[in-house]
Scaffold this active site. Sequence first.
Site, PDB file in Angstrom:
ATOM      1  N   LYS A  78     -13.030 -10.998  16.404  1.00 12.50           N
ATOM      2  CA  LYS A  78     -12.482 -12.199  15.757  1.00 12.50           C
ATOM      3  C   LYS A  78     -11.239 -11.861  14.961  1.00 12.50           C
ATOM      4  O   LYS A  78     -10.715 -12.701  14.239  1.00 12.50           O
ATOM      5  CB  LYS A  78     -13.523 -12.821  14.819  1.00 12.50           C
ATOM      6  CG  LYS A  78     -14.786 -13.263  15.508  1.00 12.50           C
ATOM      7  CD  LYS A  78     -15.768 -13.797  14.446  1.00 12.50           C
ATOM      8  CE  LYS A  78     -17.119 -14.094  15.075  1.00 12.50           C
ATOM      9  NZ  LYS A  78     -18.151 -14.284  14.053  1.00 12.50           N
ATOM     10  N   ARG A 117     -20.862   9.630  26.563  1.00  7.42           N
ATOM     11  CA  ARG A 117     -21.516  10.857  26.118  1.00  7.42           C
ATOM     12  C   ARG A 117     -21.327  11.124  24.631  1.00  7.42           C
ATOM     13  O   ARG A 117     -22.261  11.563  23.973  1.00  7.42           O
ATOM     14  CB  ARG A 117     -21.063  12.046  26.976  1.00  7.42           C
ATOM     15  CG  ARG A 117     -19.649  12.479  26.802  1.00  7.42           C
ATOM     16  CD  ARG A 117     -19.154  13.127  28.066  1.00  7.42           C
ATOM     17  NE  ARG A 117     -18.944  12.107  29.093  1.00  7.42           N
ATOM     18  CZ  ARG A 117     -19.228  12.269  30.368  1.00  7.42           C
ATOM     19  NH1 ARG A 117     -19.738  13.373  30.778  1.00  7.42           N
ATOM     20  NH2 ARG A 117     -18.996  11.299  31.218  1.00  7.42           N
ATOM     21  N   THR A 118     -20.137  10.843  24.107  1.00  3.59           N
ATOM     22  CA  THR A 118     -19.911  11.164  22.701  1.00  3.59           C
ATOM     23  C   THR A 118     -20.809  10.314  21.804  1.00  3.59           C
ATOM     24  O   THR A 118     -21.449  10.805  20.882  1.00  3.59           O
ATOM     25  CB  THR A 118     -18.441  10.950  22.330  1.00  3.59           C
ATOM     26  OG1 THR A 118     -17.632  11.669  23.245  1.00  3.59           O
ATOM     27  CG2 THR A 118     -18.154  11.431  20.926  1.00  3.59           C
ATOM     28  N   ARG A 178     -14.655   6.351  16.516  1.00  2.00           N
ATOM     29  CA  ARG A 178     -13.640   6.563  17.549  1.00  2.00           C
ATOM     30  C   ARG A 178     -12.735   5.340  17.530  1.00  2.00           C
ATOM     31  O   ARG A 178     -13.189   4.210  17.357  1.00  2.00           O
ATOM     32  CB  ARG A 178     -14.300   6.696  18.917  1.00  2.00           C
ATOM     33  CG  ARG A 178     -13.288   6.623  20.049  1.00  2.00           C
ATOM     34  CD  ARG A 178     -13.889   6.963  21.365  1.00  2.00           C
ATOM     35  NE  ARG A 178     -14.174   8.388  21.454  1.00  2.00           N
ATOM     36  CZ  ARG A 178     -14.586   8.983  22.578  1.00  2.00           C
ATOM     37  NH1 ARG A 178     -14.768   8.277  23.672  1.00  2.00           N
ATOM     38  NH2 ARG A 178     -14.813  10.280  22.605  1.00  2.00           N
ATOM     39  N   HIS A 222     -10.033  15.240  18.947  1.00  3.46           N
ATOM     40  CA  HIS A 222     -11.441  14.981  19.249  1.00  3.46           C
ATOM     41  C   HIS A 222     -12.175  16.257  18.828  1.00  3.46           C
ATOM     42  O   HIS A 222     -12.591  17.058  19.656  1.00  3.46           O
ATOM     43  CB  HIS A 222     -11.598  14.697  20.744  1.00  3.46           C
ATOM     44  CG  HIS A 222     -12.965  14.215  21.137  1.00  3.46           C
ATOM     45  ND1 HIS A 222     -14.001  14.078  20.238  1.00  3.46           N
ATOM     46  CD2 HIS A 222     -13.462  13.827  22.336  1.00  3.46           C
ATOM     47  CE1 HIS A 222     -15.061  13.629  20.881  1.00  3.46           C
ATOM     48  NE2 HIS A 222     -14.764  13.479  22.157  1.00  3.46           N
TER      49      HIS A 222
END
Lengths: 189, 328
Positions: B88, B60-61, B110, B139
């Site tokens: 990598k 959702r974010t 995030r 958040h």
Amino acid sequence: MSFKNERQTPPRDLAFLAKSQLLSADDVERALRRMAHEIVERNHALEDMTVIGMQTGGVGFATRMSELLSDITSTTTSLGLLDVSFYRDDLNVNPTPRTSMTAIDDDLTDRTVILVDDVLFTGRTIRAALNALSDWGRPRSVQLAVMVDRGHRELPIRPDYVGKNLPTALDETIRATLDGVWMGTKGVS
Amino acid sequence: MIASLRGENLLTLEGVSDAALLEVLDTAESFVEVNRRSIKKVPALKGKVVASIFFEESTRTRLSFETAAKRLSADVLSLAVASSSVKKGESLRDTTATIDALGIDALVMRHQSSGAALQVSRYVPHVRVINAGDGLHQHPTQGLLDAFTIRQVLSERADTTGVESGLELFKGLRVLIVGDVRHSRVARSDIVAYSTLGCEVRVAAPGTLLPANIETWPVTVVSDFDEALEWADVVGLLRLQRERGSGSFVPSLEEFTQTFGLTFARAKRLRPTTIIMHPGPMNRGVEIDSKVADLASAVITRQVTNGVPVRMAVLYLALASVRDGGGS
């Protein structure tokens, strides 16, 4: 439509310092009546007309204008509010304005839109409004009514209905409300 | 104290003033209207580039941020970490430098590490960094959208508008945060936002799921969950974060549900006006009963809906010019 609950932007940071009053409340009312008659004269049918007030200075004039149009023609004229903050071209130049409510109920396709604002200056706000309106459809025509035209246009935009032409210097400021029109300067009160 | 988020990074809600929070909520109100139009797009950020990098999974974010950016007419660069050079072994700094080299104005990120957003904001000082969740830290946009949702619900009930009510409805509002506070960045952002806005916040959780420094937080810890439920105007549930090992902090999920889950029996004892919130994704049957999540007083999908206008407001303000200028 009632706008009791709709937000209007509080005054900007700098206070308006009035120097002289140019129009009284009665003058403003008379000018609005004349403009209303001009609108009726030019547009015959008012059923498909929407009066849109520009946030925030144009809201009072638009509300009164739609009342006058309703009185003259005995029909109800639909009324909307438009905030053009998100359509401005000066977001990088000027501080981002505080945003206000937009409230347009109709699909504007094939309607006649009367944009109403207090003062016409550079024309950039109207440019932004024209862009914004296209998001609500394709109006048959858009006409512009302003209480004061103070000149200094930066874009090829002209009003269709003018309350009062007031030539001004660039550093002067005009305040126009239903209570009257004043000329002054901006400063810290 | 940050007086306004205009032109600022949004890394945490700590130190953000109530006026700055109010500005976001009020700006978001204007964008709610944009999201109701048939053409849900305004040109406010035309020509701006917003990159979104999610080192941690999210539905959702991420969708919400990208939708918000697109509705503001910004271009969106979206890095799928799973298929990128991060796999990598590319460092955070190099990944950031690479994305920055493409020319971006804002970076929504995030990361699983607390403080990652702050770190990145130092690598790219000319880019506005928006924290979309960093480890156990913050958040911020979730805190903002939860506050926005509360104000929206309460102002509708009071038959006024959110903007008109200002901060009034938050004053003395009783908010109960329940569950896995220890692992929750949502709880940290929510609590800061609510207390800054003037709410009274209490938390109810098993001792093992409270953070070690809880006494420094602007909250009261309550032991009697059932009593606190009767007290609350708002109940904010948190997800039991099993991917962060929360399962081993409670004897069993069943026991957690028995003691701190919002079961249907408990929900029936709530006042009918009490707002039930959950940031999602829900563990139905663990912290919230499936039937409770579908009650009218549960505003969980409204929280998701409000994510878009709130994130539009955050992006719009972050990329706003702060330069002083005149003219109209």
